[in-house]
Design a protein around this motif. Structure first.
Motif, PDB file in Angstrom:
ATOM      1  N   ALA A 145       0.830  -1.200   0.000  1.00  0.00           N
ATOM      2  CA  ALA A 145       0.000   0.000   0.000  1.00  0.00           C
ATOM      3  C   ALA A 145       0.866   1.252   0.000  1.00  0.00           C
ATOM      4  O   ALA A 145       2.043   1.229   0.396  1.00  0.00           O
ATOM      5  N   VAL A 203       1.675   0.351  -6.672  1.00  0.00           N
ATOM      6  CA  VAL A 203       1.471  -0.916  -5.969  1.00  0.00           C
ATOM      7  C   VAL A 203       2.000  -2.081  -6.795  1.00  0.00           C
ATOM      8  O   VAL A 203       2.668  -2.987  -6.281  1.00  0.00           O
ATOM      9  N   VAL A 231      -6.168  -4.858  -6.220  1.00  0.00           N
ATOM     10  CA  VAL A 231      -5.845  -3.450  -6.030  1.00  0.00           C
ATOM     11  C   VAL A 231      -7.102  -2.594  -5.922  1.00  0.00           C
ATOM     12  O   VAL A 231      -8.049  -2.736  -6.683  1.00  0.00           O
ATOM     13  N   SER A 258      -3.946   0.087  -2.457  1.00  0.00           N
ATOM     14  CA  SER A 258      -3.465  -1.085  -1.729  1.00  0.00           C
ATOM     15  C   SER A 258      -3.964  -2.365  -2.372  1.00  0.00           C
ATOM     16  O   SER A 258      -4.921  -2.372  -3.141  1.00  0.00           O
TER      17      SER A 258
END
Length: 440
Positions: free
Chosen positions: A242, A270, A396, A418
């Motif tokens: 994250a 990410v 994600v 994240s």
């Protein structure tokens, strides 16, 4: 209108699904992991299975209701419209939906449009779940938690907001070599085979054996030889990747730039770390152990007399000898450039045919991902999806909130990207981490 009713019902079902998801998380905290095993009471196990079944049923109802809404929308179109153009338009619309990126789905959502219509005033603490496929392997479920301040409008005429030129996404993803896998667990555990002694042999129907106390040999049914298999239980943590990004509240109203920020900076940030973790994750309680750092992975160094293509082929043989035919290769872009520029004795490029016809990146029948995540001068060849499996616990997602330090005072929102993933490597011997020789 049917759409209004469906939207209200969908919100109810989404709320019920979130409640079931929270119930599953609560029950799972009662599970204990000791010595590689999971201990759970019969009551908790039954409650978990029932909550999971309920959640799956609610999820299917949401999918069915969305499909029914699409049919109602289609039937409510003017009857005078020709059917062929209408079908073509519907097909194009659905195709566009499946090809939308994460940021585009956020911008096009009814919830974001409601925020924009209200001038981004007030507090919005609800969770909105957008499900669907075709996010360019970025996500299947995108969750947005939003809270924003008041956006001011300057009375200086009508300005034109120019499109931000986004940073290009990294072209190659190591996850592209893995088949899609998902999990609902907080921790993964499995069995890793550490040794196998094959005692199989031809066994005659009868054999002559001498009794233990001596004497004449007697005829007995033959006994098959025994093989030996050794293994150990391995725990694989589900790790979160994250990062956050502060954005001025006015940017929320600037759709092109917001879309670029979500798609490139938050999501790609990410994914870049994901690539690094799949290869070189250090392991531990909260981090995955990357393939390269997994005990049992084979190594290979390029012979001085070989070219790079030959080194890859010889490394692939090591995986084949472990009884796991490789499926893919990870190379640094500079090394893949050198490989494509290899020439034969007449100066012709060895892989020019594949490049000329626009074929997929393939070397020795193996898919290639050229990624900056792998160290230059190194390559990884192995059985992706069998020798190692990548699991998505939470794909994600992006969250937006003003509830962070002094954001409200400064007119700033915090965006958070994240995901949660787990990596299992049950057969490390199916991978070979190779080294190219240094250039002369």
């Amino acid at each position: 209108m049917p759409t209004t009713v469906d939207n209200a019902r969908l919100k109810e079902l989404n709320s019920a699904l979130r409640t079931k998801a929270a119930e599953l998380d609560t029950i799972s905290t009662a599970f204990t992991v000791e010595d590689g095993g999971v201990t759970v009471s019969t009551e908790k196990a039954a409650a978990f299975r029932k909550a999971l079944a309920d959640a799956q049923e609610i999820k299917q109802l949401i999918t069915d209701l969305e499909g029914a809404a699409a049919i109602q929308t289609f039937l409510n179109e003017p009857a005078s419209s020709p059917l062929a153009p209408r079908d073509a338009a519907l097909t194009a619309h659905l195709a566009g939906q499946s090809a939308k990126s994460l940021g585009e789905r956020f911008i096009d959502s009814s919830e974001f449009k409601s925020l924009a219509a209200a001038g981004f005033r007030g507090s919005f603490d609800q969770i909105v779940t957008i499900e669907g496929s075709g996010l360019h392997q970025l996500a299947r479920k995108d969750v947005f938690s939003r809270s924003a301040g008041t956006a001011a409008v300057l009375g200086l005429g009508t300005p034109e907001q120019l499109e931000m030129v986004p940073r290009p996404l990294r072209p190659g993803r190591i996850r592209d070599l893995f088949p899609s896998e998902t999990t609902t667990a907080n921790i993964l555990y499995g069995v890793r085979v550490t040794g196998f002694t094959n005692g199989a042999a031809v066994v005659p129907e009868r054999a002559m054996e001498v009794p233990a106390g001596g004497g004449a040999a007697v005829e007995v049914y033959a006994r098959a030889p025994q093989s030996q298999l050794t293994f150990k239980t391995v725990l694989y943590p589900v790790a979160e990747i994250a990062h956050t990004m502060p954005i001025h509240k006015n940017t929320l109203a600037d759709e092109p730039r917001l879309r670029g920020i979500i798609d490139t900076e938050l999501v790609d940030g990410v994914k870049m770390v994901e690539d690094n973790e799949i290869l070189y994750g250090p392991g531990g309680d909260d981090s995955i152990t990357g393939i390269v750092n997994t005990q049992g992975v084979q190594t290979y160094a390029q012979d001085a007399a070989d070219k790079q293509t030959a080194a890859i082929r010889r490394a692939a043989t090591r995986a084949v000898l472990a009884n796991y035919p490789p499926t893919g290769i990870v190379l640094h872009p500079f090394d893949f450039e050198d490989l494509e520029l290899e020439t034969d004795g007449q100066g012709a490029y060895r892989v020019a045919v594949n490049v000329a016809i626009g074929a997929q990146k393939i070397v020795w029948r193996l898919a290639v991902v050229d990624s900056m995540a792998i160290n230059e001068g190194k390559f990884l060849v192995g059985s992706f999806g069998l020798g190692a499996r990548l699991y998505d616990r939470e794909q994600v997602g992006v969250q937006v909130s003003t509830e962070n330090r002094d954001n409200f005072e400064r007119g700033v929102v915090t965006m958070r990207g994240s995901e949660r993933i787990g990596l299992e490597v049950p057969r490390p011997e199916s991978f070979v981490y190779g080294t190219f020789k240094a250039a002369a």
